[in-house]
Design a protein around this motif. Structure first.
Motif, PDB file in Angstrom:
ATOM      1  N   ILE A  30       8.350  18.810  -8.834  1.00 16.06           N
ATOM      2  CA  ILE A  30       7.872  20.161  -9.169  1.00 16.06           C
ATOM      3  C   ILE A  30       8.540  20.663 -10.447  1.00 16.06           C
ATOM      4  O   ILE A  30       7.872  21.176 -11.351  1.00 16.06           O
ATOM      5  CB  ILE A  30       8.115  21.131  -7.993  1.00 16.06           C
ATOM      6  N   VAL A  31       9.852  20.500 -10.541  1.00 14.88           N
ATOM      7  CA  VAL A  31      10.581  20.970 -11.725  1.00 14.88           C
ATOM      8  C   VAL A  31      10.170  20.151 -12.954  1.00 14.88           C
ATOM      9  O   VAL A  31      10.001  20.708 -14.047  1.00 14.88           O
ATOM     10  CB  VAL A  31      12.099  20.940 -11.485  1.00 14.88           C
ATOM     11  N   TYR A  46       8.571  21.619 -16.626  1.00 21.76           N
ATOM     12  CA  TYR A  46       8.946  21.327 -18.013  1.00 21.76           C
ATOM     13  C   TYR A  46       7.771  20.743 -18.803  1.00 21.76           C
ATOM     14  O   TYR A  46       7.592  21.069 -19.973  1.00 21.76           O
ATOM     15  CB  TYR A  46      10.165  20.404 -18.071  1.00 21.76           C
ATOM     16  N   LYS A  47       6.979  19.902 -18.162  1.00 26.42           N
ATOM     17  CA  LYS A  47       5.796  19.358 -18.845  1.00 26.42           C
ATOM     18  C   LYS A  47       4.800  20.468 -19.148  1.00 26.42           C
ATOM     19  O   LYS A  47       4.199  20.500 -20.222  1.00 26.42           O
ATOM     20  CB  LYS A  47       5.152  18.273 -17.991  1.00 26.42           C
ATOM     21  N   GLY A  48       4.629  21.405 -18.207  1.00 27.11           N
ATOM     22  CA  GLY A  48       3.746  22.544 -18.435  1.00 27.11           C
ATOM     23  C   GLY A  48       4.229  23.424 -19.574  1.00 27.11           C
ATOM     24  O   GLY A  48       3.436  23.898 -20.387  1.00 27.11           O
ATOM     25  N   LEU A  49       5.534  23.646 -19.635  1.00 29.46           N
ATOM     26  CA  LEU A  49       6.098  24.439 -20.731  1.00 29.46           C
ATOM     27  C   LEU A  49       5.878  23.741 -22.074  1.00 29.46           C
ATOM     28  O   LEU A  49       5.515  24.380 -23.067  1.00 29.46           O
ATOM     29  CB  LEU A  49       7.596  24.676 -20.509  1.00 29.46           C
ATOM     30  N   ALA A  50       6.105  22.435 -22.101  1.00 24.42           N
ATOM     31  CA  ALA A  50       5.974  21.685 -23.352  1.00 24.42           C
ATOM     32  C   ALA A  50       4.539  21.689 -23.870  1.00 24.42           C
ATOM     33  O   ALA A  50       4.311  21.733 -25.078  1.00 24.42           O
ATOM     34  CB  ALA A  50       6.459  20.249 -23.157  1.00 24.42           C
ATOM     35  N   VAL A  57       2.490  26.429 -14.930  1.00 24.43           N
ATOM     36  CA  VAL A  57       3.812  27.044 -14.816  1.00 24.43           C
ATOM     37  C   VAL A  57       3.758  28.223 -13.841  1.00 24.43           C
ATOM     38  O   VAL A  57       4.603  28.352 -12.953  1.00 24.43           O
ATOM     39  CB  VAL A  57       4.344  27.488 -16.194  1.00 24.43           C
ATOM     40  N   ALA A  58       2.758  29.070 -13.960  1.00 25.04           N
ATOM     41  CA  ALA A  58       2.624  30.238 -13.082  1.00 25.04           C
ATOM     42  C   ALA A  58       2.452  29.827 -11.634  1.00 25.04           C
ATOM     43  O   ALA A  58       2.944  30.499 -10.727  1.00 25.04           O
ATOM     44  CB  ALA A  58       1.445  31.106 -13.521  1.00 25.04           C
ATOM     45  N   GLY A  59       1.797  28.717 -11.394  1.00 26.90           N
ATOM     46  CA  GLY A  59       1.577  28.254 -10.038  1.00 26.90           C
ATOM     47  C   GLY A  59       2.809  27.687  -9.373  1.00 26.90           C
ATOM     48  O   GLY A  59       2.829  27.482  -8.154  1.00 26.90           O
ATOM     49  N   LEU A  60       3.867  27.447 -10.136  1.00 30.16           N
ATOM     50  CA  LEU A  60       5.099  26.865  -9.594  1.00 30.16           C
ATOM     51  C   LEU A  60       6.188  27.898  -9.311  1.00 30.16           C
ATOM     52  O   LEU A  60       7.122  27.618  -8.564  1.00 30.16           O
ATOM     53  CB  LEU A  60       5.649  25.819 -10.581  1.00 30.16           C
ATOM     54  N   ILE A  61       6.077  29.084  -9.914  1.00 27.86           N
ATOM     55  CA  ILE A  61       7.149  30.077  -9.859  1.00 27.86           C
ATOM     56  C   ILE A  61       6.753  31.262  -8.989  1.00 27.86           C
ATOM     57  O   ILE A  61       5.679  31.831  -9.157  1.00 27.86           O
ATOM     58  CB  ILE A  61       7.499  30.573 -11.280  1.00 27.86           C
TER      59      ILE A  61
END
Length: 176
Positions: free
Chosen positions: A42-43, A47-51, A58-62
């Motif tokens: 997940i983490v 990072y891949k989503g941010l990059a 990213v929103a779906g993970l936090i």
């Protein structure tokens, strides 16, 4: 914990002190548990989503009520700026150099040359990131100080110096 329903930069992130609980220090000696591998994945996806600028991923993970804690120079709130939409993902690149997992926590470490060193501690619950600690240009040691059969504390994780061994950085001990 609330599941995100809007793009992550639309959510206010509370800057409160968070706690990291590690319930089984013996798990470090064994192979990573399925939960630890899942949390690392997940983490890594974060990072891949941010990059790639994938804000939906990213929103779906936090979780929307993410707890946040920062230690470092005030001008280095790069992750907060990314997650709140105050800067683009091109202004600072988080490239993880190591990702380790201890129960529900994932520790990510990275550095860029001799001037930038960071450690992120992400806590996950039910598949969502619920807590985040960011240490910027700070050495980190994670110790288990809970009462146990031994009278001494156990080091669970510590910063990996690599090419930054000649730098003088403040050090913090994260006690569990």
């Amino acid at each position: 914990m609330q599941k995100p329903t809007k793009p992550f930069h639309k959510h206010f992130l509370s800057l409160t002190h968070c706690t990291m609980e590690i319930t089984n220090a013996d798990s470090l000696a064994a192979a990573p548990a399925p939960l630890e591998n899942h949390n690392k994945a997940i983490v890594n996806t974060l990072y891949k989503g941010l990059a790639s600028g994938d804000t939906a991923t990213v929103a779906g993970l936090i979780a929307t009520d993410l707890e946040w804690w920062f230690h470092g120079p005030q001008n280095c709130h790069h992750m907060m700026k990314m997650l709140t939409g105050k800067c683009s993902t091109t202004e600072f690149k988080f490239e993880p150099r190591s990702i380790d997992s201890i129960d529900e926590c994932v520790i990510v470490e990275g550095w860029e040359g001799a001037q930038v060193y960071w450690v992120h501690v992400w806590t996950l619950k039910d598949g969502f990131i619920t807590q985040f600690r960011e240490y910027f240009n700070t050495w980190l040691t994670v110790k288990d100080l809970r009462p146990s059969r031994c009278s001494s504390s156990t080091t669970l994780w510590q910063s990996h110096p690599r090419d930054l061994t000649k730098r003088l950085l403040p050090g913090l001990m994260f006690a569990i």
